[in-house]
Design a protein around this motif. Structure first.
Motif, mmCIF file in Angstrom:
data_model
loop_
_atom_site.group_PDB
_atom_site.id
_atom_site.type_symbol
_atom_site.label_atom_id
_atom_site.label_comp_id
_atom_site.label_asym_id
_atom_site.label_seq_id
_atom_site.Cartn_x
_atom_site.Cartn_y
_atom_site.Cartn_z
ATOM 1 N N GLN A 144 0.831 -1.203 0.000
ATOM 2 C CA GLN A 144 0.000 0.000 0.000
ATOM 3 C C GLN A 144 0.868 1.257 0.000
ATOM 4 O O GLN A 144 0.653 2.178 -0.791
ATOM 5 C CB GLN A 144 -0.900 -0.043 1.246
ATOM 6 C CG GLN A 144 -1.948 1.016 1.313
ATOM 7 C CD GLN A 144 -2.852 0.805 2.534
ATOM 8 O OE1 GLN A 144 -2.635 -0.067 3.370
ATOM 9 N NE2 GLN A 144 -3.870 1.621 2.629
ATOM 10 N N PHE A 145 1.879 1.294 0.869
ATOM 11 C CA PHE A 145 2.738 2.473 0.988
ATOM 12 C C PHE A 145 3.587 2.714 -0.250
ATOM 13 O O PHE A 145 3.887 3.843 -0.581
ATOM 14 C CB PHE A 145 3.654 2.348 2.211
ATOM 15 C CG PHE A 145 3.114 2.989 3.453
ATOM 16 C CD1 PHE A 145 1.796 2.804 3.832
ATOM 17 C CD2 PHE A 145 3.923 3.759 4.250
ATOM 18 C CE1 PHE A 145 1.296 3.392 4.984
ATOM 19 C CE2 PHE A 145 3.442 4.355 5.405
ATOM 20 C CZ PHE A 145 2.121 4.170 5.769
ATOM 21 N N SER A 146 4.009 1.655 -0.914
ATOM 22 C CA SER A 146 4.902 1.825 -2.062
ATOM 23 C C SER A 146 4.158 1.995 -3.387
ATOM 24 O O SER A 146 4.791 2.196 -4.424
ATOM 25 C CB SER A 146 5.867 0.642 -2.160
ATOM 26 O OG SER A 146 5.170 -0.563 -2.431
ATOM 27 N N ALA A 147 2.841 1.956 -3.353
ATOM 28 C CA ALA A 147 2.058 2.146 -4.574
ATOM 29 C C ALA A 147 2.282 3.554 -5.131
ATOM 30 O O ALA A 147 2.417 4.526 -4.381
ATOM 31 C CB ALA A 147 0.575 1.921 -4.295
ATOM 32 N N ALA A 148 2.305 3.658 -6.427
ATOM 33 C CA ALA A 148 2.571 4.944 -7.086
ATOM 34 C C ALA A 148 1.547 6.013 -6.709
ATOM 35 O O ALA A 148 1.883 7.196 -6.625
ATOM 36 C CB ALA A 148 2.592 4.751 -8.599
ATOM 37 N N ASN A 149 0.307 5.606 -6.447
ATOM 38 C CA ASN A 149 -0.748 6.582 -6.149
ATOM 39 C C ASN A 149 -0.952 6.823 -4.655
ATOM 40 O O ASN A 149 -1.875 7.516 -4.257
ATOM 41 C CB ASN A 149 -2.063 6.140 -6.780
ATOM 42 C CG ASN A 149 -2.566 4.821 -6.221
ATOM 43 O OD1 ASN A 149 -1.837 4.095 -5.553
ATOM 44 N ND2 ASN A 149 -3.806 4.502 -6.508
ATOM 45 N N PHE A 150 -0.082 6.266 -3.812
ATOM 46 C CA PHE A 150 -0.240 6.457 -2.374
ATOM 47 C C PHE A 150 0.092 7.909 -2.009
ATOM 48 O O PHE A 150 1.112 8.442 -2.448
ATOM 49 C CB PHE A 150 0.669 5.499 -1.594
ATOM 50 C CG PHE A 150 0.424 5.562 -0.113
ATOM 51 C CD1 PHE A 150 -0.662 4.925 0.446
ATOM 52 C CD2 PHE A 150 1.273 6.281 0.713
ATOM 53 C CE1 PHE A 150 -0.910 4.988 1.812
ATOM 54 C CE2 PHE A 150 1.039 6.358 2.074
ATOM 55 C CZ PHE A 150 -0.049 5.705 2.625
ATOM 56 N N PRO A 151 -0.750 8.574 -1.198
ATOM 57 C CA PRO A 151 -0.544 9.995 -0.871
ATOM 58 C C PRO A 151 0.530 10.225 0.197
ATOM 59 O O PRO A 151 0.265 10.746 1.277
ATOM 60 C CB PRO A 151 -1.930 10.428 -0.389
ATOM 61 C CG PRO A 151 -2.517 9.187 0.204
ATOM 62 C CD PRO A 151 -1.993 8.050 -0.635
ATOM 63 N N ARG A 152 1.764 9.872 -0.124
ATOM 64 C CA ARG A 152 2.850 9.988 0.852
ATOM 65 C C ARG A 152 3.047 11.404 1.358
ATOM 66 O O ARG A 152 3.330 11.619 2.531
ATOM 67 C CB ARG A 152 4.162 9.486 0.247
ATOM 68 C CG ARG A 152 4.349 8.014 0.424
ATOM 69 C CD ARG A 152 5.775 7.611 0.181
ATOM 70 N NE ARG A 152 6.106 7.671 -1.231
ATOM 71 C CZ ARG A 152 7.321 7.678 -1.721
ATOM 72 N NH1 ARG A 152 8.351 7.625 -0.927
ATOM 73 N NH2 ARG A 152 7.534 7.726 -3.016
ATOM 74 N N THR A 153 2.921 12.382 0.479
ATOM 75 C CA THR A 153 3.140 13.765 0.889
ATOM 76 C C THR A 153 2.143 14.180 1.966
ATOM 77 O O THR A 153 2.512 14.803 2.960
ATOM 78 C CB THR A 153 3.035 14.709 -0.327
ATOM 79 O OG1 THR A 153 3.992 14.286 -1.300
ATOM 80 C CG2 THR A 153 3.297 16.141 0.060
ATOM 81 N N GLU A 154 0.878 13.811 1.788
ATOM 82 C CA GLU A 154 -0.152 14.146 2.774
ATOM 83 C C GLU A 154 0.099 13.416 4.092
ATOM 84 O O GLU A 154 -0.035 13.986 5.172
ATOM 85 C CB GLU A 154 -1.553 13.819 2.247
ATOM 86 C CG GLU A 154 -2.014 14.712 1.110
ATOM 87 C CD GLU A 154 -1.485 14.276 -0.268
ATOM 88 O OE1 GLU A 154 -0.811 13.223 -0.364
ATOM 89 O OE2 GLU A 154 -1.718 15.004 -1.240
ATOM 90 N N PHE A 155 0.453 12.134 4.011
ATOM 91 C CA PHE A 155 0.747 11.358 5.218
ATOM 92 C C PHE A 155 1.951 11.947 5.949
ATOM 93 O O PHE A 155 1.951 12.042 7.182
ATOM 94 C CB PHE A 155 1.011 9.889 4.861
ATOM 95 C CG PHE A 155 -0.222 9.034 4.785
ATOM 96 C CD1 PHE A 155 -0.302 7.865 5.519
ATOM 97 C CD2 PHE A 155 -1.294 9.382 3.980
ATOM 98 C CE1 PHE A 155 -1.432 7.051 5.447
ATOM 99 C CE2 PHE A 155 -2.424 8.584 3.894
ATOM 100 C CZ PHE A 155 -2.496 7.411 4.641
ATOM 101 N N ALA A 156 2.973 12.335 5.212
ATOM 102 C CA ALA A 156 4.178 12.918 5.803
ATOM 103 C C ALA A 156 3.849 14.218 6.543
ATOM 104 O O ALA A 156 4.307 14.449 7.675
ATOM 105 C CB ALA A 156 5.220 13.176 4.717
ATOM 106 N N LYS A 157 3.034 15.037 5.920
ATOM 107 C CA LYS A 157 2.632 16.304 6.537
ATOM 108 C C LYS A 157 1.880 16.047 7.840
ATOM 109 O O LYS A 157 2.129 16.696 8.856
ATOM 110 C CB LYS A 157 1.756 17.100 5.557
ATOM 111 C CG LYS A 157 1.287 18.423 6.091
ATOM 112 C CD LYS A 157 0.418 19.146 5.079
ATOM 113 C CE LYS A 157 -0.129 20.416 5.697
ATOM 114 N NZ LYS A 157 -1.232 20.968 4.929
ATOM 115 N N LYS A 158 0.984 15.080 7.819
ATOM 116 C CA LYS A 158 0.207 14.756 9.024
ATOM 117 C C LYS A 158 1.106 14.200 10.125
ATOM 118 O O LYS A 158 0.900 14.488 11.303
ATOM 119 C CB LYS A 158 -0.923 13.778 8.701
ATOM 120 C CG LYS A 158 -2.045 14.406 7.927
ATOM 121 C CD LYS A 158 -2.702 15.510 8.730
ATOM 122 C CE LYS A 158 -3.862 16.112 7.992
ATOM 123 N NZ LYS A 158 -4.458 17.238 8.732
ATOM 124 N N SER A 159 2.105 13.401 9.751
ATOM 125 C CA SER A 159 3.043 12.885 10.757
ATOM 126 C C SER A 159 3.720 14.029 11.493
ATOM 127 O O SER A 159 3.797 14.039 12.721
ATOM 128 C CB SER A 159 4.108 11.988 10.102
ATOM 129 O OG SER A 159 3.650 10.686 9.922
#
Length: 191
Positions: A144-159
């Motif tokens: 799930q985390f490594s999927a191309a469409n995963f919203p990493r930027t949003e998750f990172a900001k929330k962290s």
């Protein structure tokens, strides 16, 4: 490596690193649409040679890096370049490395046996928790985390936002409230 999962722990049994390697091998076998990420394990300890043997047996030698124990000054580079942080411990009173990862802006995958999980992990917002004994669940979360469409930027900001609320000011306020309650509270009557 280009993209990687980062784990940082003492190489001891309760940190669950052999099972993390099993989950990582499963993750790589399931990755069909994207290039699988590498895995970087920071730390050292009694299980180092057993872990090295395990990733050889699992065919992961070219995909798992173990640069050893790193001093505080060296850690920011590893956190800055990682795609996500994973903490698979089977027993953990808190898990301060999760705070460090979140302060560095990483989405997190955290064992539901870590004391910090209820306080720091907002499911589907900055990360996910998982059963540390469930290899398949860990592998699926990595996918799930490594999927191309995963919203990493949003998750990172929330962290970053979540962990920012847990700084020294909040600790001082909590301590002050505890002292006030102890001083002004009703006496405890032993029965």
């Amino acid at each position: 490596p280009q993209d990687y999962f980062l784990a940082s722990a003492r190489f001891v049994e309760k940190k669950n690193l052999p099972r993390l390697l099993d989950a990582y091998a499963r993750y790589r076998s399931l990755s069909r649409t994207t290039t699988p990420w590498s895995l970087v394990l920071l730390g050292d300890g009694l299980l180092r040679s057993a872990l090295e043997l395990k990733f050889d047996v699992l065919g992961l030698r070219d995909h798992v890096l173990m640069p050893g124990f790193k001093q505080v000054a060296d850690l920011p580079a590893y956190y800055a370049l990682a795609g996500a942080f994973i903490h698979p411990s089977t027993v953990e009173p808190w898990g301060l490395v999760v705070n460090e990862a979140m302060a560095s802006g990483l989405p997190v995958l955290v064992s539901n046996k870590c004391g910090c999980a209820p306080e720091l992990v907002r499911e589907g917002v900055n990360g996910f928790t998982f059963d540390p004994l469930n290899v398949e669940e860990m592998a699926q979360r990595m996918l799930q985390f490594s999927a191309a469409n995963f919203p990493r930027t949003e998750f990172a900001k929330k962290s970053r936002e979540i962990v920012a609320d847990l700084g020294p000011e909040r600790f001082a306020l909590g301590l002050s409230q505890a002292i006030e309650t102890a001083v002004n509270g009703a006496p405890v009557i032993a029965t």
